[in-house]
Design a protein around this motif. Structure first.
Motif, PDB file in Angstrom:
ATOM      1  N   ARG A 149      41.416  48.594  24.039  1.00  0.00           N
ATOM      2  CA  ARG A 149      42.996  48.311  24.243  1.00  0.00           C
ATOM      3  C   ARG A 149      43.311  48.946  25.575  1.00  0.00           C
ATOM      4  O   ARG A 149      42.855  49.833  25.970  1.00  0.00           O
ATOM      5  N   MET A 150      44.111  48.082  26.166  1.00  0.00           N
ATOM      6  CA  MET A 150      44.548  48.277  27.454  1.00  0.00           C
ATOM      7  C   MET A 150      46.145  48.134  27.680  1.00  0.00           C
ATOM      8  O   MET A 150      46.517  47.078  26.840  1.00  0.00           O
ATOM      9  N   HIS A 151      46.894  48.817  28.527  1.00  0.00           N
ATOM     10  CA  HIS A 151      48.092  48.451  28.575  1.00  0.00           C
ATOM     11  C   HIS A 151      48.559  48.786  30.003  1.00  0.00           C
ATOM     12  O   HIS A 151      48.063  49.336  30.888  1.00  0.00           O
ATOM     13  N   TRP A 152      49.784  47.723  30.512  1.00  0.00           N
ATOM     14  CA  TRP A 152      50.351  47.966  31.640  1.00  0.00           C
ATOM     15  C   TRP A 152      51.627  48.172  31.478  1.00  0.00           C
ATOM     16  O   TRP A 152      52.350  47.269  30.792  1.00  0.00           O
ATOM     17  N   ASN A 153      52.312  48.896  32.303  1.00  0.00           N
ATOM     18  CA  ASN A 153      53.727  49.152  32.478  1.00  0.00           C
ATOM     19  C   ASN A 153      54.384  48.015  33.410  1.00  0.00           C
ATOM     20  O   ASN A 153      54.037  48.310  34.585  1.00  0.00           O
ATOM     21  N   LEU A 154      55.332  47.316  33.067  1.00  0.00           N
ATOM     22  CA  LEU A 154      55.838  46.314  33.826  1.00  0.00           C
ATOM     23  C   LEU A 154      56.596  47.066  35.114  1.00  0.00           C
ATOM     24  O   LEU A 154      56.584  46.696  36.377  1.00  0.00           O
ATOM     25  N   GLY A 155      57.249  48.076  34.916  1.00  0.00           N
ATOM     26  CA  GLY A 155      57.865  48.611  35.987  1.00  0.00           C
ATOM     27  C   GLY A 155      57.227  49.827  36.985  1.00  0.00           C
ATOM     28  O   GLY A 155      57.349  50.101  37.945  1.00  0.00           O
ATOM     29  N   LEU A 156      56.048  49.658  36.867  1.00  0.00           N
ATOM     30  CA  LEU A 156      54.941  50.604  37.527  1.00  0.00           C
ATOM     31  C   LEU A 156      54.220  49.785  38.122  1.00  0.00           C
ATOM     32  O   LEU A 156      53.438  48.837  37.880  1.00  0.00           O
ATOM     33  N   GLN A 157      53.807  49.986  39.661  1.00  0.00           N
ATOM     34  CA  GLN A 157      52.881  49.215  40.580  1.00  0.00           C
ATOM     35  C   GLN A 157      51.797  50.049  40.933  1.00  0.00           C
ATOM     36  O   GLN A 157      50.804  49.398  41.085  1.00  0.00           O
ATOM     37  N   THR A 158      51.888  51.470  40.748  1.00  0.00           N
ATOM     38  CA  THR A 158      50.894  52.338  41.088  1.00  0.00           C
ATOM     39  C   THR A 158      50.928  53.305  40.051  1.00  0.00           C
ATOM     40  O   THR A 158      51.938  53.612  39.537  1.00  0.00           O
ATOM     41  N   GLY A 159      49.776  54.142  40.000  1.00  0.00           N
ATOM     42  CA  GLY A 159      50.094  55.407  38.913  1.00  0.00           C
ATOM     43  C   GLY A 159      48.677  55.968  38.679  1.00  0.00           C
ATOM     44  O   GLY A 159      47.852  55.731  39.342  1.00  0.00           O
ATOM     45  N   THR A 160      48.672  56.803  37.692  1.00  0.00           N
ATOM     46  CA  THR A 160      47.265  57.437  37.256  1.00  0.00           C
ATOM     47  C   THR A 160      47.099  56.906  35.962  1.00  0.00           C
ATOM     48  O   THR A 160      47.820  57.081  34.892  1.00  0.00           O
ATOM     49  N   ALA A 161      45.722  56.273  35.754  1.00  0.00           N
ATOM     50  CA  ALA A 161      45.365  55.765  34.493  1.00  0.00           C
ATOM     51  C   ALA A 161      44.758  57.001  33.631  1.00  0.00           C
ATOM     52  O   ALA A 161      44.022  57.658  34.146  1.00  0.00           O
ATOM     53  N   LYS A 162      45.130  56.971  32.396  1.00  0.00           N
ATOM     54  CA  LYS A 162      44.649  57.911  31.485  1.00  0.00           C
ATOM     55  C   LYS A 162      43.776  57.021  30.452  1.00  0.00           C
ATOM     56  O   LYS A 162      44.203  55.814  29.835  1.00  0.00           O
ATOM     57  N   ASN A 163      42.603  57.191  30.265  1.00  0.00           N
ATOM     58  CA  ASN A 163      41.560  56.578  29.651  1.00  0.00           C
ATOM     59  C   ASN A 163      40.685  57.222  28.553  1.00  0.00           C
ATOM     60  O   ASN A 163      40.486  58.682  28.731  1.00  0.00           O
ATOM     61  N   SER A 164      40.242  56.688  27.580  1.00  0.00           N
ATOM     62  CA  SER A 164      39.566  57.353  26.424  1.00  0.00           C
ATOM     63  C   SER A 164      38.537  56.619  25.952  1.00  0.00           C
ATOM     64  O   SER A 164      38.723  55.405  26.112  1.00  0.00           O
ATOM     65  N   VAL A 165      37.341  57.141  25.506  1.00  0.00           N
ATOM     66  CA  VAL A 165      36.225  56.111  25.162  1.00  0.00           C
ATOM     67  C   VAL A 165      35.759  56.902  23.695  1.00  0.00           C
ATOM     68  O   VAL A 165      35.649  58.130  23.731  1.00  0.00           O
ATOM     69  N   ASP A 166      35.993  56.250  22.571  1.00  0.00           N
ATOM     70  CA  ASP A 166      35.847  56.741  21.470  1.00  0.00           C
ATOM     71  C   ASP A 166      36.380  58.108  21.159  1.00  0.00           C
ATOM     72  O   ASP A 166      36.122  59.128  20.667  1.00  0.00           O
ATOM     73  N   GLY A 167      37.735  58.208  21.402  1.00  0.00           N
ATOM     74  CA  GLY A 167      38.519  59.159  21.141  1.00  0.00           C
ATOM     75  C   GLY A 167      38.763  60.386  22.564  1.00  0.00           C
ATOM     76  O   GLY A 167      39.320  61.406  22.416  1.00  0.00           O
ATOM     77  N   GLU A 168      37.439  60.309  23.057  1.00  0.00           N
ATOM     78  CA  GLU A 168      37.372  61.444  24.042  1.00  0.00           C
ATOM     79  C   GLU A 168      38.050  61.090  25.274  1.00  0.00           C
ATOM     80  O   GLU A 168      37.733  60.002  25.752  1.00  0.00           O
ATOM     81  N   GLU A 169      38.865  61.959  25.978  1.00  0.00           N
ATOM     82  CA  GLU A 169      39.682  61.544  27.017  1.00  0.00           C
ATOM     83  C   GLU A 169      38.481  61.676  28.436  1.00  0.00           C
ATOM     84  O   GLU A 169      37.732  62.455  28.423  1.00  0.00           O
ATOM     85  N   ASP A 170      38.538  60.524  29.071  1.00  0.00           N
ATOM     86  CA  ASP A 170      37.994  60.443  30.333  1.00  0.00           C
ATOM     87  C   ASP A 170      38.871  61.047  31.366  1.00  0.00           C
ATOM     88  O   ASP A 170      39.921  61.297  31.343  1.00  0.00           O
ATOM     89  N   PRO A 171      38.229  61.643  32.418  1.00  0.00           N
ATOM     90  CA  PRO A 171      38.974  62.034  33.656  1.00  0.00           C
ATOM     91  C   PRO A 171      39.820  60.908  34.075  1.00  0.00           C
ATOM     92  O   PRO A 171      39.548  59.802  34.121  1.00  0.00           O
ATOM     93  N   ALA A 172      41.065  61.676  34.480  1.00  0.00           N
ATOM     94  CA  ALA A 172      42.251  60.573  35.101  1.00  0.00           C
ATOM     95  C   ALA A 172      41.575  59.852  36.434  1.00  0.00           C
ATOM     96  O   ALA A 172      40.816  60.569  37.065  1.00  0.00           O
ATOM     97  N   ILE A 173      41.785  58.550  36.265  1.00  0.00           N
ATOM     98  CA  ILE A 173      41.360  57.702  37.586  1.00  0.00           C
ATOM     99  C   ILE A 173      42.625  57.360  38.365  1.00  0.00           C
ATOM    100  O   ILE A 173      43.458  56.485  37.825  1.00  0.00           O
ATOM    101  N   ASP A 174      42.459  57.695  39.551  1.00  0.00           N
ATOM    102  CA  ASP A 174      43.672  57.488  40.545  1.00  0.00           C
ATOM    103  C   ASP A 174      43.659  55.940  40.740  1.00  0.00           C
ATOM    104  O   ASP A 174      42.629  55.324  41.182  1.00  0.00           O
ATOM    105  N   ARG A 175      44.693  55.373  40.706  1.00  0.00           N
ATOM    106  CA  ARG A 175      44.811  53.855  40.718  1.00  0.00           C
ATOM    107  C   ARG A 175      45.976  53.624  41.668  1.00  0.00           C
ATOM    108  O   ARG A 175      47.268  53.619  41.457  1.00  0.00           O
ATOM    109  N   ARG A 176      45.610  53.318  42.752  1.00  0.00           N
ATOM    110  CA  ARG A 176      46.783  52.766  43.761  1.00  0.00           C
ATOM    111  C   ARG A 176      46.708  51.245  44.204  1.00  0.00           C
ATOM    112  O   ARG A 176      45.760  50.803  45.059  1.00  0.00           O
ATOM    113  N   GLY A 177      47.403  50.424  43.242  1.00  0.00           N
ATOM    114  CA  GLY A 177      47.407  48.928  43.502  1.00  0.00           C
ATOM    115  C   GLY A 177      45.871  48.364  43.246  1.00  0.00           C
ATOM    116  O   GLY A 177      45.018  49.090  42.396  1.00  0.00           O
ATOM    117  N   LEU A 178      45.324  47.315  43.701  1.00  0.00           N
ATOM    118  CA  LEU A 178      44.187  46.865  43.500  1.00  0.00           C
ATOM    119  C   LEU A 178      43.209  47.293  44.431  1.00  0.00           C
ATOM    120  O   LEU A 178      41.910  46.666  43.988  1.00  0.00           O
TER     121      LEU A 178
END
Length: 187
Positions: A149-178
């Protein structure tokens, strides 16, 4: 793409292994049901998803991120989910106007293959790429398959991704554009 695997505007997201797509109607969803897990089907899905994302009002960068991340999730389902035979996967994309958000879910019904002893130089980059491109990623694996499951907020162009694999939080990944994530795709 066969008629049985055409896009429908499905608000239900029902899994239908009879080969026909869901029948409930909504103007905000794109649903491909029971698609054969074969890489030959992926380009048509990518193009349909990109067209749909543009209609939802996503920016060009967001459409690029969404289509590449989803393509990686679909490729993982086609390549890794089924050990000895072919199976199917579902793709559900939903526009949630009340949240100003787009959500994409890729579900397969197989089991991941064990990783090879020597995966080679081009393997193992799919999940990190997905995590770098989406604003949130949740990957759930079970004996019944894998759901990404993935999501994108339409109002955000950059931000910090929060991710989990099998319910375990992965470290945040800094995301600045593509630009940062695009480096993955050049390998």
């Amino acid at each position: 793409m066969e008629e049985a695997h055409r896009a429908t505007k499905s608000g239900q997201g029902d899994r239908n292994h009879g080969g026909s797509a869901g029948s409930a109607q909504s103007d905000t969803d794109l649903h491909f049901s029971s698609v054969p897990a074969d890489a030959a089907h992926l380009p048509a899905l990518r193009h349909a998803l990109a067209d749909w994302a543009h209609r939802c009002g996503m920016s060009g960068d967001q459409v690029g991120a969404l289509t590449l991340a989803t393509y990686e999730a679909l490729a993982n389902a086609a390549i890794h989910a089924y050990l000895d035979d072919t199976g199917t996967f579902d793709l559900l994309a939903r526009y949630l106007p009340d949240r100003d958000r787009v959500e994409v879910t890729v579900t397969d019904y197989g089991r991941w293959r064990p990783p090879p002893d020597d995966p080679g130089p081009f393997s193992g980059r799919g999940i990190p790429l997905i995590q770098a491109l989406a604003e949130h990623v949740d990957i759930t694996r079970s004996t019944q398959g894998t759901t990404v499951r993935m999501h994108w907020n339409l109002g955000l162009q950059t931000g910090t991704a929060k991710n989990s694999v099998d319910g375990e939080e992965d470290p945040a990944i800094d995301r600045r554009g593509l630009s940062r994530a695009a480096a993955f795709s050049s390998y």
